[in-house]
Every structure is written in C-alpha cells, then in structure tokens.
Write a protein that holds these residues in place. Structure first.
Motif, PDB file in Angstrom:
ATOM      1  N   LYS A  10     -10.386  -3.709   5.590  1.00 51.47           N
ATOM      2  CA  LYS A  10     -10.365  -2.726   4.511  1.00 51.47           C
ATOM      3  C   LYS A  10     -10.207  -3.405   3.163  1.00 51.47           C
ATOM      4  O   LYS A  10      -9.310  -4.226   2.991  1.00 51.47           O
ATOM      5  CB  LYS A  10      -9.205  -1.748   4.702  1.00 51.47           C
ATOM      6  N   PRO A  11     -11.042  -3.028   2.189  1.00 55.64           N
ATOM      7  CA  PRO A  11     -10.837  -3.543   0.837  1.00 55.64           C
ATOM      8  C   PRO A  11      -9.637  -2.853   0.200  1.00 55.64           C
ATOM      9  O   PRO A  11      -9.313  -1.714   0.540  1.00 55.64           O
ATOM     10  CB  PRO A  11     -12.127  -3.185   0.114  1.00 55.64           C
ATOM     11  N   GLN A  12      -8.982  -3.537  -0.702  1.00 55.66           N
ATOM     12  CA  GLN A  12      -7.808  -2.982  -1.378  1.00 55.66           C
ATOM     13  C   GLN A  12      -8.260  -2.086  -2.532  1.00 55.66           C
ATOM     14  O   GLN A  12      -8.089  -2.412  -3.703  1.00 55.66           O
ATOM     15  CB  GLN A  12      -6.908  -4.113  -1.896  1.00 55.66           C
ATOM     16  N   ARG A  13      -8.887  -0.944  -2.174  1.00 55.68           N
ATOM     17  CA  ARG A  13      -9.342   0.027  -3.162  1.00 55.68           C
ATOM     18  C   ARG A  13      -9.443   1.384  -2.502  1.00 55.68           C
ATOM     19  O   ARG A  13      -9.482   1.496  -1.282  1.00 55.68           O
ATOM     20  CB  ARG A  13     -10.668  -0.380  -3.776  1.00 55.68           C
ATOM     21  N   GLU A  14      -9.505   2.418  -3.309  1.00 58.03           N
ATOM     22  CA  GLU A  14      -9.598   3.780  -2.804  1.00 58.03           C
ATOM     23  C   GLU A  14     -11.044   4.249  -2.834  1.00 58.03           C
ATOM     24  O   GLU A  14     -11.884   3.649  -3.481  1.00 58.03           O
ATOM     25  CB  GLU A  14      -8.737   4.715  -3.666  1.00 58.03           C
ATOM     26  N   ASN A  19     -15.142   0.199   4.249  1.00 65.28           N
ATOM     27  CA  ASN A  19     -14.487  -0.468   5.366  1.00 65.28           C
ATOM     28  C   ASN A  19     -15.514  -1.149   6.261  1.00 65.28           C
ATOM     29  O   ASN A  19     -16.653  -0.696   6.377  1.00 65.28           O
ATOM     30  CB  ASN A  19     -13.678   0.527   6.193  1.00 65.28           C
ATOM     31  N   ALA A  46      -9.652  -9.828  -1.127  1.00 67.85           N
ATOM     32  CA  ALA A  46      -9.626  -8.422  -1.534  1.00 67.85           C
ATOM     33  C   ALA A  46      -9.540  -7.485  -0.330  1.00 67.85           C
ATOM     34  O   ALA A  46      -9.556  -6.273  -0.488  1.00 67.85           O
ATOM     35  CB  ALA A  46     -10.862  -8.095  -2.370  1.00 67.85           C
ATOM     36  N   TYR A  47      -9.468  -8.049   0.880  1.00 70.06           N
ATOM     37  CA  TYR A  47      -9.454  -7.255   2.108  1.00 70.06           C
ATOM     38  C   TYR A  47      -8.148  -7.443   2.868  1.00 70.06           C
ATOM     39  O   TYR A  47      -7.474  -8.446   2.724  1.00 70.06           O
ATOM     40  CB  TYR A  47     -10.594  -7.678   3.037  1.00 70.06           C
ATOM     41  N   ILE A  48      -7.854  -6.457   3.711  1.00 73.66           N
ATOM     42  CA  ILE A  48      -6.738  -6.569   4.640  1.00 73.66           C
ATOM     43  C   ILE A  48      -7.277  -6.235   6.034  1.00 73.66           C
ATOM     44  O   ILE A  48      -8.041  -5.281   6.205  1.00 73.66           O
ATOM     45  CB  ILE A  48      -5.560  -5.641   4.254  1.00 73.66           C
TER      46      ILE A  48
END
Length: 125
Positions: A10-14, A19, A46-48
């Motif tokens: 998942k990228p760290q954004r809304e 994904n 930038a991802y988790i």
C-alpha cells in the motif's frame, strides 16, 4: 514472496486505486533496491507491506443506480480514538467514533471517495 495473495503493498496516501496485489505486488518487490534514491526505480519507501485481513463474507442487498443487486460483501470497521500525553501524565485517552466501510468481496480496493466502497452502519447486539 511465497504467498503474494496473503499480502498487499500500500502506498502511504489516501484515495484508493493504488494498492498492489498478487503478481503486481511480486513484480514490485522484485525491483526493490535498498540503495535506491527516493523516487528512483527500486525505491519502495512510499509503500508499506501489510498482511491481508480476509474478513467473512456477508450476503447483502445493494442499491445502485436504482437497481437492487445481491452481492457478497466485506466490511471494515475503523475505530478512532484520541490520546494526549504530556510527559508521563495522560491528559486524554478516549474513543472518538467509528466508520464502517462495505464493498463488494470481488474488489481489492476500499476507498469510499474513489467509489469502491460505501459508508455503512454496524448492527451491534
């Protein structure tokens, strides 16, 4: 990765729609370079990487564009809290609300604003 279906990158954004799952997740992880500069190929900072939560399916009647459709859906409950500490003293620690999102079980995305999910109400008993 032996089980890419059990994870999501998942990228760290809304906003949803960004994904990575399955083969896309595997391909992205294979490009990972710990020495890559931010924004360069191989940079995944930038991802988790998260283990997927696979909730039970629910049979739901959904209304979309004036038509009723029977779908298998999944829901995600978010519980919000407020916590404030000054030094060792806890000033506030309390619940602040909840949000329930429901989406078709066939959708990997879950953003309400992006149109993948709807706001829902939990039945508590």
């Amino acid at each position: 990765l032996a089980d890419p279906e059990g994870f999501v990158l998942k990228p760290q954004r809304e906003g949803g729609g960004n994904n990575l799952y399955g083969e896309e997740l595997t391909a992205a992880l294979q490009t990972f370079d710990p020495a890559a500069a931010p924004g360069a190929p191989g940079d995944l900072s930038a991802y988790i990487l998260m283990q997927r939560i696979l909730p039970p399916l629910t049979h739901t009647l959904c209304l979309r564009a004036g038509q009723v459709a029977a779908l298998e859906t999944v829901s995600e409950l978010g519980v919000y809290t407020g916590y404030l500490r000054i030094g060792e003293q806890v000033v506030m620690n309390r619940g602040a609300g909840h949000l329930l999102r429901t989406k078709a079980a066939t959708s990997d995305e879950g953003g309400v604003a992006a149109g993948f999910a709807v706001l829902d109400s939990p039945l508590l008993y």
